[in-house]
Design a protein around this motif. Structure first.
Motif, mmCIF file in Angstrom:
data_model
loop_
_atom_site.group_PDB
_atom_site.id
_atom_site.type_symbol
_atom_site.label_atom_id
_atom_site.label_comp_id
_atom_site.label_asym_id
_atom_site.label_seq_id
_atom_site.Cartn_x
_atom_site.Cartn_y
_atom_site.Cartn_z
ATOM 1 N N TYR A 76 0.817 -1.201 0.000
ATOM 2 C CA TYR A 76 0.000 0.000 0.000
ATOM 3 C C TYR A 76 0.860 1.265 0.000
ATOM 4 C CZ TYR A 76 -3.164 3.673 1.399
ATOM 5 O OH TYR A 76 -3.856 4.858 1.452
ATOM 6 N N PHE A 77 1.813 1.340 0.917
ATOM 7 C CA PHE A 77 2.644 2.542 0.999
ATOM 8 C C PHE A 77 3.486 2.725 -0.263
ATOM 9 C CE2 PHE A 77 2.293 1.868 5.780
ATOM 10 C CZ PHE A 77 1.274 2.786 5.898
ATOM 11 N N TYR A 78 3.880 1.610 -0.874
ATOM 12 C CA TYR A 78 4.602 1.711 -2.141
ATOM 13 C C TYR A 78 3.670 2.218 -3.242
ATOM 14 C CZ TYR A 78 7.210 0.336 -6.306
ATOM 15 O OH TYR A 78 7.851 0.334 -7.519
ATOM 16 N N SER A 79 2.429 1.758 -3.247
ATOM 17 C CA SER A 79 1.482 2.171 -4.295
ATOM 18 C C SER A 79 1.147 3.659 -4.213
ATOM 19 C CB SER A 79 0.205 1.335 -4.247
ATOM 20 O OG SER A 79 -0.617 1.709 -3.163
ATOM 21 N N ILE A 80 1.126 4.211 -3.000
ATOM 22 C CA ILE A 80 0.844 5.645 -2.860
ATOM 23 C C ILE A 80 2.133 6.457 -2.703
ATOM 24 C CG2 ILE A 80 -1.468 5.294 -1.926
ATOM 25 C CD1 ILE A 80 -0.299 6.051 0.853
ATOM 26 N N GLN A 81 3.265 5.785 -2.750
ATOM 27 C CA GLN A 81 4.600 6.385 -2.689
ATOM 28 C C GLN A 81 4.795 7.237 -1.431
ATOM 29 O OE1 GLN A 81 5.340 8.231 -6.493
ATOM 30 N NE2 GLN A 81 5.456 6.246 -7.487
ATOM 31 N N HIS A 82 4.500 6.646 -0.297
ATOM 32 C CA HIS A 82 4.676 7.311 0.993
ATOM 33 C C HIS A 82 5.969 6.794 1.626
ATOM 34 C CE1 HIS A 82 3.998 9.045 4.858
ATOM 35 N NE2 HIS A 82 2.828 9.544 4.470
ATOM 36 N N SER A 83 7.051 7.509 1.404
ATOM 37 C CA SER A 83 8.389 7.049 1.769
ATOM 38 C C SER A 83 8.596 6.814 3.263
ATOM 39 C CB SER A 83 9.448 8.043 1.287
ATOM 40 O OG SER A 83 9.437 8.121 -0.104
ATOM 41 N N ILE A 84 8.084 7.694 4.080
ATOM 42 C CA ILE A 84 8.341 7.596 5.520
ATOM 43 C C ILE A 84 7.715 6.332 6.102
ATOM 44 C CG2 ILE A 84 7.918 8.685 7.763
ATOM 45 C CD1 ILE A 84 8.028 11.408 6.209
ATOM 46 N N TYR A 85 6.431 6.106 5.818
ATOM 47 C CA TYR A 85 5.761 4.910 6.327
ATOM 48 C C TYR A 85 6.313 3.648 5.671
ATOM 49 C CZ TYR A 85 2.248 7.782 8.697
ATOM 50 O OH TYR A 85 1.607 8.658 9.520
ATOM 51 N N LEU A 86 6.688 3.748 4.413
ATOM 52 C CA LEU A 86 7.252 2.604 3.699
ATOM 53 C C LEU A 86 8.548 2.155 4.361
ATOM 54 C CD1 LEU A 86 7.110 0.635 1.322
ATOM 55 C CD2 LEU A 86 8.271 2.357 -0.067
ATOM 56 N N GLU A 87 9.417 3.090 4.665
ATOM 57 C CA GLU A 87 10.690 2.765 5.309
ATOM 58 C C GLU A 87 10.469 2.090 6.661
ATOM 59 O OE1 GLU A 87 14.822 4.876 6.870
ATOM 60 O OE2 GLU A 87 13.236 6.128 6.051
ATOM 61 N N ALA A 88 9.601 2.662 7.466
ATOM 62 C CA ALA A 88 9.333 2.101 8.791
ATOM 63 C C ALA A 88 8.714 0.710 8.699
ATOM 64 C CB ALA A 88 8.423 3.039 9.578
ATOM 65 N N THR A 89 7.799 0.526 7.760
ATOM 66 C CA THR A 89 7.119 -0.765 7.616
ATOM 67 C C THR A 89 8.086 -1.844 7.127
ATOM 68 O OG1 THR A 89 5.077 0.415 7.117
ATOM 69 C CG2 THR A 89 5.127 -1.923 6.598
ATOM 70 N N ILE A 90 8.944 -1.496 6.183
ATOM 71 C CA ILE A 90 9.936 -2.466 5.693
ATOM 72 C C ILE A 90 10.871 -2.882 6.818
ATOM 73 C CG2 ILE A 90 11.947 -2.753 4.181
ATOM 74 C CD1 ILE A 90 10.416 -1.035 2.090
ATOM 75 N N GLU A 108 11.793 -4.018 -4.923
ATOM 76 C CA GLU A 108 11.389 -2.846 -5.704
ATOM 77 C C GLU A 108 11.001 -1.695 -4.776
ATOM 78 O OE1 GLU A 108 7.950 -1.868 -8.935
ATOM 79 O OE2 GLU A 108 8.863 -3.855 -9.048
ATOM 80 N N SER A 109 10.325 -2.005 -3.679
ATOM 81 C CA SER A 109 9.948 -0.974 -2.705
ATOM 82 C C SER A 109 11.181 -0.352 -2.067
ATOM 83 C CB SER A 109 9.058 -1.568 -1.615
ATOM 84 O OG SER A 109 7.882 -2.079 -2.152
ATOM 85 N N ILE A 110 12.161 -1.179 -1.765
ATOM 86 C CA ILE A 110 13.409 -0.684 -1.172
ATOM 87 C C ILE A 110 14.143 0.208 -2.161
ATOM 88 C CG2 ILE A 110 15.699 -1.384 -0.348
ATOM 89 C CD1 ILE A 110 14.268 -3.817 0.963
ATOM 90 N N PHE A 111 14.180 -0.180 -3.433
ATOM 91 C CA PHE A 111 14.840 0.648 -4.447
ATOM 92 C C PHE A 111 14.109 1.971 -4.636
ATOM 93 C CE2 PHE A 111 16.862 -3.157 -6.813
ATOM 94 C CZ PHE A 111 17.842 -3.226 -5.842
#
Length: 181
Positions: free
Chosen positions: A97-111, A130-133
């Protein structure tokens, strides 16, 4: 198309006892063929059959992500977050989800929350990388390398080159920050 038609005919001819299982298979085959609107329609029926089943909600979450339906993402996330048994599954869906909406902060924390508990999944791993890249986070890369070492896995040459490129880029950024005070 044969796969969808086979799942559809099994679902339509099923009795009440296995209807939810066959409907889930049908919805998955629709999603595999990018027929998201149809999958969303049948997801509503599945939700009426099994309103408290976590796999039904996980499937709904996937559909909500792919149809950019924020309201449903919140609903399914809320349901799945109450179930402690599916933390890994929930975090995988959140990464998508965070990757699909390109929300970097939440994406980093979730990963970073996902990688320590992740069990290797060949189908999901490319999405994670791909999300990490996309995020270009050195913290995520560090967590990925720890995950790979822990599971005795290696990246292919192209992916490893991309990881090194991001690491060098972040190192250069840090050196410039230090030099400029």
């Amino acid at each position: 198309m044969e796969d969808i038609e086979r799942h559809e005919s099994k679902y339509l001819s099923s009795g009440d006892k296995k209807k939810h299982i066959l409907l889930s298979s049908y919805i998955k085959s629709l999603l595999k063929n990018d027929r998201v609107i149809e999958a969303a329609f049948f997801q509503e029926e599945l939700l009426m059959l099994k309103p408290e089943h976590r796999q039904v909600h996980a499937l709904g979450y996937e559909i909500a992500i792919r149809s950019f339906n924020y309201k449903n993402v919140v609903m399914y996330d809320d349901f799945l977050s109450k179930n402690k048994k599916c933390k890994e599954e929930l975090l995988k869906l959140r990464v998508k989800y965070f990757y699909s909406i390109q929300h970097s902060i939440y994406l980093e924390a979730t990963i970073n929350e996902l990688l320590p508990i992740l069990k290797f999944d060949k189908g999901y791993f490319p999405i994670l990388v791909e999300s990490i890249f996309f995020n270009r986070s050195i913290r995520n890369i560090k967590s990925l390398l720890i995950f790979l070492r822990k599971n005795s896995l290696k990246l292919d040459q192209k992916t490893e080159t991309n990881v090194k490129k991001i690491a060098y880029e972040k190192l250069c950024d840090q050196l410039v920050r230090v030099a400029n005070g």
